[in-house]
Enzyme design. Sequence first.
Site, PDB file in Angstrom:
ATOM      1  N   GLY A  74       0.702  -5.038   0.850  1.00  0.00           N
ATOM      2  CA  GLY A  74      -0.509  -5.072   0.030  1.00  0.00           C
ATOM      3  C   GLY A  74      -0.264  -5.711  -1.333  1.00  0.00           C
ATOM      4  N   GLU A 104      -0.622  -9.286  -0.742  1.00  0.00           N
ATOM      5  CA  GLU A 104      -2.050  -9.544  -0.484  1.00  0.00           C
ATOM      6  C   GLU A 104      -2.846  -9.528  -1.790  1.00  0.00           C
ATOM      7  OE1 GLU A 104      -1.922  -6.427   2.484  1.00  0.00           O
ATOM      8  OE2 GLU A 104      -2.701  -7.825   3.982  1.00  0.00           O
ATOM      9  N   GLU A 164       4.807  -5.187   7.117  1.00  0.00           N
ATOM     10  CA  GLU A 164       4.070  -4.110   7.794  1.00  0.00           C
ATOM     11  C   GLU A 164       4.542  -3.891   9.225  1.00  0.00           C
ATOM     12  OE1 GLU A 164       2.689  -6.469   5.917  1.00  0.00           O
ATOM     13  OE2 GLU A 164       1.099  -5.622   4.650  1.00  0.00           O
ATOM     14  N   ALA A 192       0.859  -1.186   0.000  1.00  0.00           N
ATOM     15  CA  ALA A 192       0.000   0.000   0.000  1.00  0.00           C
ATOM     16  C   ALA A 192       0.894   1.234   0.000  1.00  0.00           C
ATOM     17  CB  ALA A 192      -0.887  -0.022   1.242  1.00  0.00           C
TER      18      ALA A 192
HETATM   19  N1  CAA Z   1       4.581   3.205  -0.527  1.00  0.00           N
HETATM   20  C1  CAA Z   1       4.997   4.360  -1.075  1.00  0.00           C
HETATM   21  N2  CAA Z   1       6.173   4.493  -1.735  1.00  0.00           N
HETATM   22  C2  CAA Z   1       6.960   3.401  -1.849  1.00  0.00           C
HETATM   23  C3  CAA Z   1       6.594   2.159  -1.301  1.00  0.00           C
HETATM   24  C4  CAA Z   1       5.328   2.077  -0.620  1.00  0.00           C
HETATM   25  N3  CAA Z   1       4.863   0.929  -0.098  1.00  0.00           N
HETATM   26  N4  CAA Z   1       7.574   1.264  -1.553  1.00  0.00           N
HETATM   27  C5  CAA Z   1       8.522   1.934  -2.238  1.00  0.00           C
HETATM   28  N5  CAA Z   1       8.157   3.220  -2.434  1.00  0.00           N
HETATM   29  C6  CAA Z   1       8.893   4.288  -3.117  1.00  0.00           C
HETATM   30  C7  CAA Z   1      10.055   4.778  -2.273  1.00  0.00           C
HETATM   31  O1  CAA Z   1       9.610   5.713  -1.331  1.00  0.00           O
HETATM   32  C8  CAA Z   1      10.956   5.357  -3.350  1.00  0.00           C
HETATM   33  O2  CAA Z   1      10.448   6.614  -3.707  1.00  0.00           O
HETATM   34  P1  CAA Z   1      11.449   7.915  -3.816  1.00  0.00           P
HETATM   35  O3  CAA Z   1      12.402   7.533  -4.921  1.00  0.00           O
HETATM   36  O4  CAA Z   1      10.534   9.027  -4.184  1.00  0.00           O
HETATM   37  O5  CAA Z   1      12.113   8.025  -2.492  1.00  0.00           O
HETATM   38  C9  CAA Z   1      10.747   4.425  -4.538  1.00  0.00           C
HETATM   39  O6  CAA Z   1       9.501   3.765  -4.295  1.00  0.00           O
HETATM   40  C10 CAA Z   1      11.830   3.376  -4.683  1.00  0.00           C
HETATM   41  O7  CAA Z   1      11.954   2.687  -3.431  1.00  0.00           O
HETATM   42  P2  CAA Z   1      13.354   2.543  -2.630  1.00  0.00           P
HETATM   43  O8  CAA Z   1      14.254   3.686  -2.967  1.00  0.00           O
HETATM   44  O9  CAA Z   1      13.028   2.310  -1.202  1.00  0.00           O
HETATM   45  O10 CAA Z   1      13.930   1.224  -3.323  1.00  0.00           O
HETATM   46  P3  CAA Z   1      14.904   0.121  -2.685  1.00  0.00           P
HETATM   47  O11 CAA Z   1      15.272  -0.785  -3.822  1.00  0.00           O
HETATM   48  O12 CAA Z   1      15.984   0.785  -1.905  1.00  0.00           O
HETATM   49  O13 CAA Z   1      13.995  -0.674  -1.628  1.00  0.00           O
HETATM   50  C11 CAA Z   1      12.021  -1.840  -0.861  1.00  0.00           C
HETATM   51  C12 CAA Z   1      12.930  -1.449  -2.079  1.00  0.00           C
HETATM   52  C13 CAA Z   1      12.780  -2.775   0.071  1.00  0.00           C
HETATM   53  C14 CAA Z   1      10.818  -2.561  -1.472  1.00  0.00           C
HETATM   54  C15 CAA Z   1      11.581  -0.553  -0.115  1.00  0.00           C
HETATM   55  O14 CAA Z   1      11.093   0.384  -1.052  1.00  0.00           O
HETATM   56  C16 CAA Z   1      10.521  -0.787   0.915  1.00  0.00           C
HETATM   57  O15 CAA Z   1      10.809  -1.290   1.978  1.00  0.00           O
HETATM   58  N6  CAA Z   1       9.232  -0.414   0.612  1.00  0.00           N
HETATM   59  C17 CAA Z   1       8.134  -0.521   1.540  1.00  0.00           C
HETATM   60  C18 CAA Z   1       7.655  -1.949   1.687  1.00  0.00           C
HETATM   61  C19 CAA Z   1       6.535  -2.023   2.712  1.00  0.00           C
HETATM   62  O16 CAA Z   1       6.715  -1.698   3.874  1.00  0.00           O
HETATM   63  N7  CAA Z   1       5.331  -2.442   2.270  1.00  0.00           N
HETATM   64  C20 CAA Z   1       4.173  -2.532   3.118  1.00  0.00           C
HETATM   65  C21 CAA Z   1       3.310  -1.296   2.984  1.00  0.00           C
HETATM   66  S1  CAA Z   1       1.971  -1.235   4.162  1.00  0.00           S
HETATM   67  C22 CAA Z   1       0.769  -2.222   3.502  1.00  0.00           C
HETATM   68  O17 CAA Z   1       0.907  -2.774   2.428  1.00  0.00           O
HETATM   69  C23 CAA Z   1      -0.493  -2.349   4.338  1.00  0.00           C
HETATM   70  C24 CAA Z   1      -1.478  -3.361   3.905  1.00  0.00           C
HETATM   71  O18 CAA Z   1      -1.475  -4.489   4.359  1.00  0.00           O
HETATM   72  C25 CAA Z   1      -2.556  -3.011   2.952  1.00  0.00           C
END
Ligand code: CAA
Length: 257
Positions: free
Chosen positions: A108, A111, A131, A65
């Site tokens: 998400g 999911e 998460e 998400a």
């Molecule tokens: N939401 C918003 N933006 C996101 C994102 C997310 N879930 N995942 C990645 N992005 C964005 C980053 O902010 C970044 O944007 P900027 O360049 O503007 O800073 C861009 O995508 C590229 O990401 P990274 O620079 O972080 O790339 P990386 O290769 O270094 O890392 C990653 C990749 C490990 C996937 C890392 O991006 C990450 O940890 N993302 C979040 C994963 C996460 O926590 N997901 C769960 C979300 S909560 C949820 O899903 C709730 C639910 O159950 C419905």
Amino acid sequence: MDYQFILTEVHDRAGLIRLNRPKQLNALNGTLIEELAAAAEAFDADPAVGAVVLTGDERAFAAGADIREMAEASAVEMLLNDRIGKWERFRKVRKPMIAAVSGFCLGGGNELAMACDMIVASETARFGQPEINLGVIPGAGGTQRLTRAVGKALAMEMILNARMLTAEEALRAGLINRVVPAEQYLGEALKLANELAARAPLAIRLAKEAVNNAFETSLTDGLADERRSFYFLFSTDDQKEGMKAFTEKRKAEWRGR
Ligand code: CAA
């Protein structure tokens, strides 16, 4: 139809939906989810399409998400918007849905993949529910669908300790259907979707319903529902054609009636 965050295509009889926010690793914002649901419903209603493939890009199926969109939200806003409630629209899609996963398939994103009926993965795919790192828990089915798919031990580790699975691990755990080389995952998913699209449509629809029912009901009720659907199919032209074609040693021609 013009969408902002997804692209749609048709490949033979397979409808393809591509998530298209590559810079944000296809993070699922509210508009994207609305568009995704609308596109899936449109393919479900389109007689030219027999199955749907959902994919992202090579780097990410979806990284979850959109964290930026919800970071400042209050509980009341979350409840009133009920974004995740909108995901229910996927559950109502009657045609088979296949997730074609490459790269990150997290939160998400995982999911969403699990809400599909089958998952085809590139060897680069990584599956996880991180998460807990954000101080929350999965909210779109992760605790329920992942546990049913991989069992309690691994689900606990993935959800409580953010353990990510490689594609091979996910295959061994029963989360996904197959792993293929990176350059083949989308082609393989489209091939599988077209195989399903070529099968008897009413039987496919009731088969999907019956398998999903196994997660909802008691064995006695599930068996009774299955038997009713089995008997019902004897009222279709396709059952007559399928069994006749078998005895005549030829390929059946399905009409979806
Ligand atoms: N939401 C918003 N933006 C996101 C994102 C997310 N879930 N995942 C990645 N992005 C964005 C980053 O902010 C970044 O944007 P900027 O360049 O503007 O800073 C861009 O995508 C590229 O990401 P990274 O620079 O972080 O790339 P990386 O290769 O270094 O890392 C990653 C990749 C490990 C996937 C890392 O991006 C990450 O940890 N993302 C979040 C994963 C996460 O926590 N997901 C769960 C979300 S909560 C949820 O899903 C709730 C639910 O159950 C419905």
